[in-house]
Motif scaffolding. Structure first.
Motif, PDB file in Angstrom:
ATOM      1  N   GLU A 122      17.901  38.274  40.502  1.00 44.78           N
ATOM      2  CA  GLU A 122      18.789  39.402  40.655  1.00 44.78           C
ATOM      3  C   GLU A 122      20.115  38.933  41.251  1.00 44.78           C
ATOM      4  O   GLU A 122      20.135  38.014  42.067  1.00 44.78           O
ATOM      5  CB  GLU A 122      18.152  40.454  41.567  1.00 44.78           C
ATOM      6  CG  GLU A 122      17.003  41.205  40.918  1.00 44.78           C
ATOM      7  CD  GLU A 122      16.518  42.342  41.812  1.00 44.78           C
ATOM      8  OE1 GLU A 122      17.353  42.961  42.486  1.00 44.78           O
ATOM      9  OE2 GLU A 122      15.304  42.565  41.824  1.00 44.78           O
ATOM     10  N   TYR A 123      21.154  39.591  40.829  1.00 48.99           N
ATOM     11  CA  TYR A 123      22.484  39.232  41.327  1.00 48.99           C
ATOM     12  C   TYR A 123      23.303  40.498  41.510  1.00 48.99           C
ATOM     13  O   TYR A 123      22.977  41.572  41.005  1.00 48.99           O
ATOM     14  CB  TYR A 123      23.181  38.271  40.359  1.00 48.99           C
ATOM     15  CG  TYR A 123      23.431  38.858  38.997  1.00 48.99           C
ATOM     16  CD1 TYR A 123      24.595  39.573  38.725  1.00 48.99           C
ATOM     17  CD2 TYR A 123      22.499  38.719  37.971  1.00 48.99           C
ATOM     18  CE1 TYR A 123      24.814  40.125  37.473  1.00 48.99           C
ATOM     19  CE2 TYR A 123      22.707  39.258  36.721  1.00 48.99           C
ATOM     20  CZ  TYR A 123      23.880  39.962  36.482  1.00 48.99           C
ATOM     21  OH  TYR A 123      24.094  40.508  35.249  1.00 48.99           O
ATOM     22  N   GLU A 124      24.396  40.323  42.239  1.00 49.44           N
ATOM     23  CA  GLU A 124      25.344  41.426  42.380  1.00 49.44           C
ATOM     24  C   GLU A 124      26.727  40.895  42.005  1.00 49.44           C
ATOM     25  O   GLU A 124      26.985  39.693  42.100  1.00 49.44           O
ATOM     26  CB  GLU A 124      25.328  41.994  43.802  1.00 49.44           C
ATOM     27  CG  GLU A 124      25.728  41.022  44.882  1.00 49.44           C
ATOM     28  CD  GLU A 124      25.640  41.625  46.279  1.00 49.44           C
ATOM     29  OE1 GLU A 124      25.506  42.846  46.390  1.00 49.44           O
ATOM     30  OE2 GLU A 124      25.723  40.850  47.233  1.00 49.44           O
ATOM     31  N   ILE A 125      27.588  41.809  41.584  1.00 48.01           N
ATOM     32  CA  ILE A 125      28.933  41.418  41.162  1.00 48.01           C
ATOM     33  C   ILE A 125      29.912  41.788  42.267  1.00 48.01           C
ATOM     34  O   ILE A 125      29.924  42.918  42.752  1.00 48.01           O
ATOM     35  CB  ILE A 125      29.304  42.105  39.831  1.00 48.01           C
ATOM     36  CG1 ILE A 125      28.345  41.608  38.740  1.00 48.01           C
ATOM     37  CG2 ILE A 125      30.744  41.813  39.456  1.00 48.01           C
ATOM     38  CD1 ILE A 125      28.528  42.256  37.400  1.00 48.01           C
ATOM     39  N   LYS A 126      30.704  40.787  42.662  1.00 49.72           N
ATOM     40  CA  LYS A 126      31.679  40.967  43.732  1.00 49.72           C
ATOM     41  C   LYS A 126      33.083  40.720  43.184  1.00 49.72           C
ATOM     42  O   LYS A 126      33.268  39.955  42.240  1.00 49.72           O
ATOM     43  CB  LYS A 126      31.405  39.992  44.873  1.00 49.72           C
ATOM     44  CG  LYS A 126      30.087  40.203  45.567  1.00 49.72           C
ATOM     45  CD  LYS A 126      29.919  39.207  46.701  1.00 49.72           C
ATOM     46  CE  LYS A 126      28.608  39.441  47.438  1.00 49.72           C
ATOM     47  NZ  LYS A 126      28.451  38.493  48.547  1.00 49.72           N
ATOM     48  N   ASP A 127      34.054  41.371  43.811  1.00 52.79           N
ATOM     49  CA  ASP A 127      35.456  41.112  43.473  1.00 52.79           C
ATOM     50  C   ASP A 127      35.861  39.767  44.072  1.00 52.79           C
ATOM     51  O   ASP A 127      35.404  39.392  45.155  1.00 52.79           O
ATOM     52  CB  ASP A 127      36.360  42.214  44.027  1.00 52.79           C
ATOM     53  CG  ASP A 127      36.137  43.545  43.323  1.00 52.79           C
ATOM     54  OD1 ASP A 127      35.720  43.535  42.157  1.00 52.79           O
ATOM     55  OD2 ASP A 127      36.386  44.603  43.947  1.00 52.79           O
ATOM     56  N   GLU A 128      36.726  39.070  43.351  1.00 54.31           N
ATOM     57  CA  GLU A 128      37.146  37.741  43.799  1.00 54.31           C
ATOM     58  C   GLU A 128      38.605  37.535  43.407  1.00 54.31           C
ATOM     59  O   GLU A 128      39.031  37.932  42.317  1.00 54.31           O
ATOM     60  CB  GLU A 128      36.262  36.688  43.137  1.00 54.31           C
ATOM     61  CG  GLU A 128      36.516  35.278  43.566  1.00 54.31           C
ATOM     62  CD  GLU A 128      35.890  34.936  44.911  1.00 54.31           C
ATOM     63  OE1 GLU A 128      36.270  33.912  45.478  1.00 54.31           O
ATOM     64  OE2 GLU A 128      35.018  35.705  45.394  1.00 54.31           O
ATOM     65  N   LYS A 166      32.807  37.950  40.363  1.00 56.39           N
ATOM     66  CA  LYS A 166      31.905  36.830  40.572  1.00 56.39           C
ATOM     67  C   LYS A 166      30.485  37.386  40.680  1.00 56.39           C
ATOM     68  O   LYS A 166      30.256  38.366  41.383  1.00 56.39           O
ATOM     69  CB  LYS A 166      32.318  36.102  41.849  1.00 56.39           C
ATOM     70  CG  LYS A 166      31.454  34.982  42.278  1.00 56.39           C
ATOM     71  CD  LYS A 166      32.173  34.129  43.313  1.00 56.39           C
ATOM     72  CE  LYS A 166      31.646  34.350  44.697  1.00 56.39           C
ATOM     73  NZ  LYS A 166      32.176  33.382  45.672  1.00 56.39           N
ATOM     74  N   ALA A 167      29.560  36.785  39.948  1.00 61.54           N
ATOM     75  CA  ALA A 167      28.149  37.168  40.034  1.00 61.54           C
ATOM     76  C   ALA A 167      27.480  36.281  41.079  1.00 61.54           C
ATOM     77  O   ALA A 167      27.562  35.054  41.000  1.00 61.54           O
ATOM     78  CB  ALA A 167      27.474  37.016  38.682  1.00 61.54           C
ATOM     79  N   VAL A 168      26.829  36.911  42.064  1.00 62.15           N
ATOM     80  CA  VAL A 168      26.221  36.170  43.169  1.00 62.15           C
ATOM     81  C   VAL A 168      24.744  36.543  43.277  1.00 62.15           C
ATOM     82  O   VAL A 168      24.374  37.723  43.267  1.00 62.15           O
ATOM     83  CB  VAL A 168      26.944  36.495  44.499  1.00 62.15           C
ATOM     84  CG1 VAL A 168      26.307  35.756  45.663  1.00 62.15           C
ATOM     85  CG2 VAL A 168      28.421  36.173  44.390  1.00 62.15           C
ATOM     86  N   CYS A 169      23.888  35.522  43.414  1.00 62.15           N
ATOM     87  CA  CYS A 169      22.445  35.719  43.563  1.00 62.15           C
ATOM     88  C   CYS A 169      22.168  36.459  44.883  1.00 62.15           C
ATOM     89  O   CYS A 169      22.707  36.101  45.929  1.00 62.15           O
ATOM     90  CB  CYS A 169      21.740  34.366  43.560  1.00 62.15           C
ATOM     91  SG  CYS A 169      19.973  34.488  43.877  1.00 62.15           S
ATOM     92  N   PHE A 221      25.870  32.286  36.639  1.00 63.56           N
ATOM     93  CA  PHE A 221      26.606  32.549  35.403  1.00 63.56           C
ATOM     94  C   PHE A 221      26.220  33.915  34.843  1.00 63.56           C
ATOM     95  O   PHE A 221      25.048  34.258  34.768  1.00 63.56           O
ATOM     96  CB  PHE A 221      26.303  31.474  34.354  1.00 63.56           C
ATOM     97  CG  PHE A 221      26.961  31.747  33.032  1.00 63.56           C
ATOM     98  CD1 PHE A 221      28.295  31.456  32.831  1.00 63.56           C
ATOM     99  CD2 PHE A 221      26.249  32.335  31.994  1.00 63.56           C
ATOM    100  CE1 PHE A 221      28.911  31.725  31.611  1.00 63.56           C
ATOM    101  CE2 PHE A 221      26.843  32.606  30.779  1.00 63.56           C
ATOM    102  CZ  PHE A 221      28.183  32.307  30.581  1.00 63.56           C
ATOM    103  N   ASN A 222      27.245  34.669  34.447  1.00 65.00           N
ATOM    104  CA  ASN A 222      27.029  35.945  33.782  1.00 65.00           C
ATOM    105  C   ASN A 222      28.100  36.060  32.702  1.00 65.00           C
ATOM    106  O   ASN A 222      29.298  35.999  32.996  1.00 65.00           O
ATOM    107  CB  ASN A 222      27.134  37.099  34.783  1.00 65.00           C
ATOM    108  CG  ASN A 222      26.941  38.443  34.113  1.00 65.00           C
ATOM    109  OD1 ASN A 222      27.864  38.945  33.491  1.00 65.00           O
ATOM    110  ND2 ASN A 222      25.746  38.999  34.248  1.00 65.00           N
TER     111      ASN A 222
END
Length: 179
Positions: free
Chosen positions: A1-7, A24-27, A35-36
């Protein structure tokens, strides 16, 4: 699972720094970037948009204006401007113009004299038909030729050449002929 953050990203491209807001997709477990594909596509589009805006890169609608304004096709325009043969066509396939090419394209869009200079410098690279079509159009734009009087000018020119080359004539005789 990952979440998407602003970068916030800063990337050097063609020796220019491009800043843009991306994702950015972060675990969720280890907090490492993953990678997404959607995130990558989003970042690519964000980068392109920022690059085009920051360096005022010419758009396809403006390139279309050039093609119509000078009655020229993509390949011959590339050759006239000293680009690679398929450069303009590649822009229509999604490639982004370089800053250098963008500057040249904007100059010829806004200045017919600039286009004329490129045309005269590279006319040997064009077919006779492409050269004739675009030369005729740029002559009209520069006021060197009137669109409505084109045929009449050719007739007058031909008559003048005939008189000069075939008739031995005095000044009075020439005045009478012209009258």
């Amino acid at each position: 699972e990952y979440e998407i953050k602003d970068e916030k990203y800063e990337i050097e491209f063609e020796n220019k720094l491009v800043k843009y807001d991306g994702k950015k997709a972060v675990c969720k477990c280890c907090n490492y970037e993953v990678f997404n594909e959607e995130v990558e596509e989003y970042n690519q589009k964000a980068f392109e948009k920022a690059y085009i805006a920051q360096y005022e890169i010419i758009g396809l609608n403006q390139i279309d204006e050039i093609l119509k304004k000078y009655n020229i096709a993509k390949r011959p325009l590339s050759l006239i401007l000293g680009f690679g043969e398929t450069t303009i066509s590649r822009y229509y396939q999604g490639y982004i113009p370089s800053i250098k090419h963008s500057i040249i394209l904007k100059k010829v869009l806004n200045d017919s004299d600039e286009y004329y200079s490129y045309l005269m410098a590279n006319k040997e690279k064009l077919t006779d038909i492409a050269y004739k079509k675009t030369k005729e159009k740029v002559d009209i734009l520069l006021g060197l030729q009137d669109e409505n009087n084109r045929i009449q000018d050719n007739v007058i020119s031909n008559v003048a050449k005939y008189i000069i080359n075939t008739i031995e004539i005095t000044n009075l005789g020439l005045q009478k002929l012209l009258y």
